[in-house]
Motif scaffolding. Structure first.
Motif, PDB file in Angstrom:
ATOM      1  N   TYR A 154       0.830  -1.201   0.000  1.00 11.21           N
ATOM      2  CA  TYR A 154       0.000   0.000   0.000  1.00 11.21           C
ATOM      3  C   TYR A 154       0.866   1.253   0.000  1.00 11.21           C
ATOM      4  O   TYR A 154       0.607   2.198  -0.761  1.00 11.21           O
ATOM      5  CB  TYR A 154      -0.928  -0.012   1.215  1.00 11.21           C
ATOM      6  N   GLN A 155       1.917   1.271   0.823  1.00 17.18           N
ATOM      7  CA  GLN A 155       2.800   2.430   0.884  1.00 17.18           C
ATOM      8  C   GLN A 155       3.533   2.638  -0.441  1.00 17.18           C
ATOM      9  O   GLN A 155       3.687   3.772  -0.899  1.00 17.18           O
ATOM     10  CB  GLN A 155       3.804   2.268   2.025  1.00 17.18           C
ATOM     11  N   LEU A 156       3.976   1.547  -1.068  1.00 18.78           N
ATOM     12  CA  LEU A 156       4.646   1.664  -2.362  1.00 18.78           C
ATOM     13  C   LEU A 156       3.699   2.200  -3.429  1.00 18.78           C
ATOM     14  O   LEU A 156       4.085   3.042  -4.248  1.00 18.78           O
ATOM     15  CB  LEU A 156       5.210   0.316  -2.796  1.00 18.78           C
ATOM     16  N   LYS A 157       2.460   1.731  -3.429  1.00 22.47           N
ATOM     17  CA  LYS A 157       1.488   2.229  -4.401  1.00 22.47           C
ATOM     18  C   LYS A 157       1.222   3.712  -4.187  1.00 22.47           C
ATOM     19  O   LYS A 157       1.091   4.465  -5.152  1.00 22.47           O
ATOM     20  CB  LYS A 157       0.184   1.433  -4.308  1.00 22.47           C
ATOM     21  N   LYS A 158       1.135   4.120  -2.921  1.00 25.77           N
ATOM     22  CA  LYS A 158       0.926   5.530  -2.620  1.00 25.77           C
ATOM     23  C   LYS A 158       2.098   6.368  -3.117  1.00 25.77           C
ATOM     24  O   LYS A 158       1.917   7.420  -3.735  1.00 25.77           O
ATOM     25  CB  LYS A 158       0.752   5.701  -1.104  1.00 25.77           C
ATOM     26  N   LYS A 159       3.314   5.905  -2.856  1.00 27.29           N
ATOM     27  CA  LYS A 159       4.507   6.631  -3.293  1.00 27.29           C
ATOM     28  C   LYS A 159       4.586   6.677  -4.814  1.00 27.29           C
ATOM     29  O   LYS A 159       4.976   7.704  -5.392  1.00 27.29           O
ATOM     30  CB  LYS A 159       5.760   5.980  -2.722  1.00 27.29           C
ATOM     31  N   MET A 160       4.225   5.578  -5.481  1.00 20.93           N
ATOM     32  CA  MET A 160       4.238   5.558  -6.946  1.00 20.93           C
ATOM     33  C   MET A 160       3.231   6.549  -7.509  1.00 20.93           C
ATOM     34  O   MET A 160       3.507   7.240  -8.486  1.00 20.93           O
ATOM     35  CB  MET A 160       3.927   4.146  -7.465  1.00 20.93           C
ATOM     36  N   LYS A 161       2.074   6.641  -6.898  1.00 21.33           N
ATOM     37  CA  LYS A 161       1.051   7.578  -7.363  1.00 21.33           C
ATOM     38  C   LYS A 161       1.547   9.011  -7.226  1.00 21.33           C
ATOM     39  O   LYS A 161       1.404   9.815  -8.151  1.00 21.33           O
ATOM     40  CB  LYS A 161      -0.234   7.385  -6.558  1.00 21.33           C
ATOM     41  N   VAL A 162       2.170   9.347  -6.096  1.00 22.75           N
ATOM     42  CA  VAL A 162       2.708  10.691  -5.889  1.00 22.75           C
ATOM     43  C   VAL A 162       3.816  10.969  -6.895  1.00 22.75           C
ATOM     44  O   VAL A 162       3.872  12.043  -7.502  1.00 22.75           O
ATOM     45  CB  VAL A 162       3.224  10.847  -4.438  1.00 22.75           C
ATOM     46  N   LEU A 163       4.684  10.004  -7.105  1.00 23.71           N
ATOM     47  CA  LEU A 163       5.786  10.165  -8.056  1.00 23.71           C
ATOM     48  C   LEU A 163       5.275  10.359  -9.476  1.00 23.71           C
ATOM     49  O   LEU A 163       5.755  11.226 -10.212  1.00 23.71           O
ATOM     50  CB  LEU A 163       6.707   8.951  -7.971  1.00 23.71           C
ATOM     51  N   GLU A 164       4.287   9.579  -9.870  1.00 20.43           N
ATOM     52  CA  GLU A 164       3.709   9.730 -11.205  1.00 20.43           C
ATOM     53  C   GLU A 164       3.059  11.091 -11.363  1.00 20.43           C
ATOM     54  O   GLU A 164       3.179  11.730 -12.410  1.00 20.43           O
ATOM     55  CB  GLU A 164       2.691   8.617 -11.466  1.00 20.43           C
ATOM     56  N   GLU A 165       2.358  11.559 -10.335  1.00 25.20           N
ATOM     57  CA  GLU A 165       1.723  12.869 -10.416  1.00 25.20           C
ATOM     58  C   GLU A 165       2.774  13.973 -10.537  1.00 25.20           C
ATOM     59  O   GLU A 165       2.587  14.933 -11.285  1.00 25.20           O
ATOM     60  CB  GLU A 165       0.841  13.111  -9.194  1.00 25.20           C
ATOM     61  N   GLU A 166       3.881  13.834  -9.838  1.00 26.31           N
ATOM     62  CA  GLU A 166       4.944  14.833  -9.925  1.00 26.31           C
ATOM     63  C   GLU A 166       5.607  14.815 -11.287  1.00 26.31           C
ATOM     64  O   GLU A 166       5.918  15.865 -11.856  1.00 26.31           O
ATOM     65  CB  GLU A 166       5.990  14.595  -8.843  1.00 26.31           C
ATOM     66  N   LEU A 167       5.838  13.637 -11.833  1.00 26.35           N
ATOM     67  CA  LEU A 167       6.508  13.530 -13.128  1.00 26.35           C
ATOM     68  C   LEU A 167       5.626  13.969 -14.280  1.00 26.35           C
ATOM     69  O   LEU A 167       6.094  14.594 -15.234  1.00 26.35           O
ATOM     70  CB  LEU A 167       6.983  12.096 -13.364  1.00 26.35           C
ATOM     71  N   LEU A 168       4.367  13.651 -14.214  1.00 24.40           N
ATOM     72  CA  LEU A 168       3.473  13.934 -15.337  1.00 24.40           C
ATOM     73  C   LEU A 168       2.812  15.298 -15.230  1.00 24.40           C
ATOM     74  O   LEU A 168       2.254  15.774 -16.211  1.00 24.40           O
ATOM     75  CB  LEU A 168       2.415  12.836 -15.454  1.00 24.40           C
ATOM     76  N   GLY A 169       2.833  15.894 -14.095  1.00 21.21           N
ATOM     77  CA  GLY A 169       2.225  17.206 -13.935  1.00 21.21           C
ATOM     78  C   GLY A 169       0.726  17.148 -14.129  1.00 21.21           C
ATOM     79  O   GLY A 169       0.026  16.415 -13.444  1.00 21.21           O
ATOM     80  N   ASN A 170       0.223  17.886 -15.088  1.00 21.51           N
ATOM     81  CA  ASN A 170      -1.223  17.945 -15.323  1.00 21.51           C
ATOM     82  C   ASN A 170      -1.721  16.814 -16.203  1.00 21.51           C
ATOM     83  O   ASN A 170      -2.921  16.625 -16.340  1.00 21.51           O
ATOM     84  CB  ASN A 170      -1.586  19.290 -15.977  1.00 21.51           C
TER      85      ASN A 170
END
Length: 80
Positions: free
Chosen positions: A48-64
């Motif tokens: 769960y923590q890894l999925k949360k971190k991946m989601k945050v990382l993807e949002e930061e990398l992809l922006g909008n």
């Protein structure tokens, strides 16, 4: 010689003794079951923590951009 009745009584008595001993015997699989359950919970929490971190990382990398759109579709729409 042993009569049939005494053999049946002896076997019945022996089965009752074994049944009583089975209640007092420590269940060695109970501890193993608890360890597996704890390990499963730890793995689920880490997942769960890894999925949360991946989601945050993807949002930061992809922006909008939407990170659910596959890359090949994103390039096809942007390239045309």
């Amino acid at each position: 010689m042993i009569s049939v009745e005494s053999a049946i009584i002896g076997l019945f008595s022996f089965s009752i003794v074994l049944l009583a001993l089975s209640f007092f015997k420590k269940d060695k699989y109970k501890e193993l079951e608890n360890q597996v359950e704890n390990l499963t919970m730890i793995v689920m929490q880490e997942n769960y923590q890894l999925k949360k971190k991946m989601k945050v990382l993807e949002e930061e990398l992809l922006g909008n951009e939407s990170y659910t759109v596959p890359l090949n579709e994103r390039y096809e729409t942007n390239g045309k």
